[in-house]
Design an enzyme around this catalytic site. Structure first.
Site, PDB file in Angstrom:
ATOM      1  N   GLY A  30      39.190  39.759  36.978  1.00 15.70           N
ATOM      2  CA  GLY A  30      38.333  40.818  37.500  1.00 15.70           C
ATOM      3  C   GLY A  30      36.916  40.343  37.667  1.00 15.70           C
ATOM      4  O   GLY A  30      36.659  39.139  37.641  1.00 15.70           O
ATOM      5  N   ASN A  31      36.001  41.276  37.872  1.00 16.14           N
ATOM      6  CA  ASN A  31      34.583  40.937  38.022  1.00 16.14           C
ATOM      7  C   ASN A  31      33.739  42.021  37.377  1.00 16.14           C
ATOM      8  O   ASN A  31      34.265  43.010  36.864  1.00 16.14           O
ATOM      9  CB  ASN A  31      34.244  40.706  39.498  1.00 16.14           C
ATOM     10  CG  ASN A  31      34.508  41.936  40.346  1.00 16.14           C
ATOM     11  OD1 ASN A  31      33.889  42.980  40.155  1.00 16.14           O
ATOM     12  ND2 ASN A  31      35.463  41.830  41.265  1.00 16.14           N
TER      13      ASN A  31
END
Ligand code: CTP
Length: 222
Positions: A30-31
């Protein structure tokens, strides 16, 4: 025009949050995106009278009075959700931070710990905005992209505007901890094919959303 009618009758789709690309049933890539900018845009568009669909990877915190909330995880799911709604969309605000890579072979079972190193093979995700250019239903949709940059902000954003065929691009400096991804505030530059349209000084994401939508509403009326 009163504020509540700035986007009256406009069918808006907003994307929010960072996509999550599964590694196995419990892990993902993810980020740092929090979804706050996209959520603020959905909220503000609704206040300006638009019919809003929020396509989001995060649960919206507020009780929002939106026409529709679509929860997605991956870039591929976000792509499908947008494709499905494109023919009923007038304005697309692509604030989501879409992963550029996905694990090549997500495991159906939880991967067990083992000694030594582990190489994870990644494949590119679809570039959603670029792929949507192939859809006939995209004709006539006003498309706003968001560029997350740490250097050469304006030049990089202009290249993305071109490649992705956007009407406007909103660029922010994700190298700064006080604004942008994950932060409460933002500070952005709005660009079109002719160059810089506006510089919006640091403010809450809600304020930035309102200012952005005023610029967009103005262009939709032309
Ligand atoms: N975007 C997209 N599909 C992707 C990646 C990004 O549609 N697979 C969209 C984002 O939602 C955003 C715009 O493209 O509106 C720019 O995203 P950004 O992450 O800044 O750029 P990338 O195209 O991913 O390029 P790079 O990571 O090389 O900066």
């Amino acid at each position: 025009l009163p504020d509540s009618e700035l986007l009256a009758g406009v069918r808006v789709v907003v994307t929010a949050g960072g996509t999550r690309e599964p590694v196995d049933p419990v892990r993902y890539l993810g980020n740092r995106s929090s979804g706050k900018m996209g959520t603020a845009l959905a909220h503000a568009a609704s206040g300006y009278g638009a019919q809003v669909t929020l396509v989001t990877t995060v649960e919206p915190a507020l009780e929002m009075h939106l026409e529709r909330i679509v929860r997605v995880d991956t870039a591929a799911e976000m792509h499908d959700a947008l494709r499905a709604r494109l023919s009923e969309t007038d304005l697309l605000l692509m604030a989501a931070a879409v992963a550029d890579w996905q694990p090549a072979e997500p495991s159906p079972r939880k991967l067990k710990k083992h000694a030594g190193e582990w190489l994870l093979r990644l494949l590119p995700t679809p570039d959603i905005l670029t792929a949507l250019r192939e859809e006939p239903a995209r004709d006539g949709v006003f498309v706003v992209g968001f560029a997350a940059e740490t250097e050469d902000l304006i030049d990089n954003a202009r290249a993305k505007l071109q490649e992705k065929g956007l009407d406007l691009i909103v660029v922010n400096d994700v190298g700064r901890p006080d604004i942008g991804m994950g932060a409460e505030d933002n500070e952005v530059t709005v660009i079109d094919a002719g160059g810089i349209v506006a510089r919006l000084e640091r403010a809450s994401k809600r304020r930035i959303a309102e200012q952005l939508l005023r610029i967009v509403a103005d262009r939709l009326r032309r």
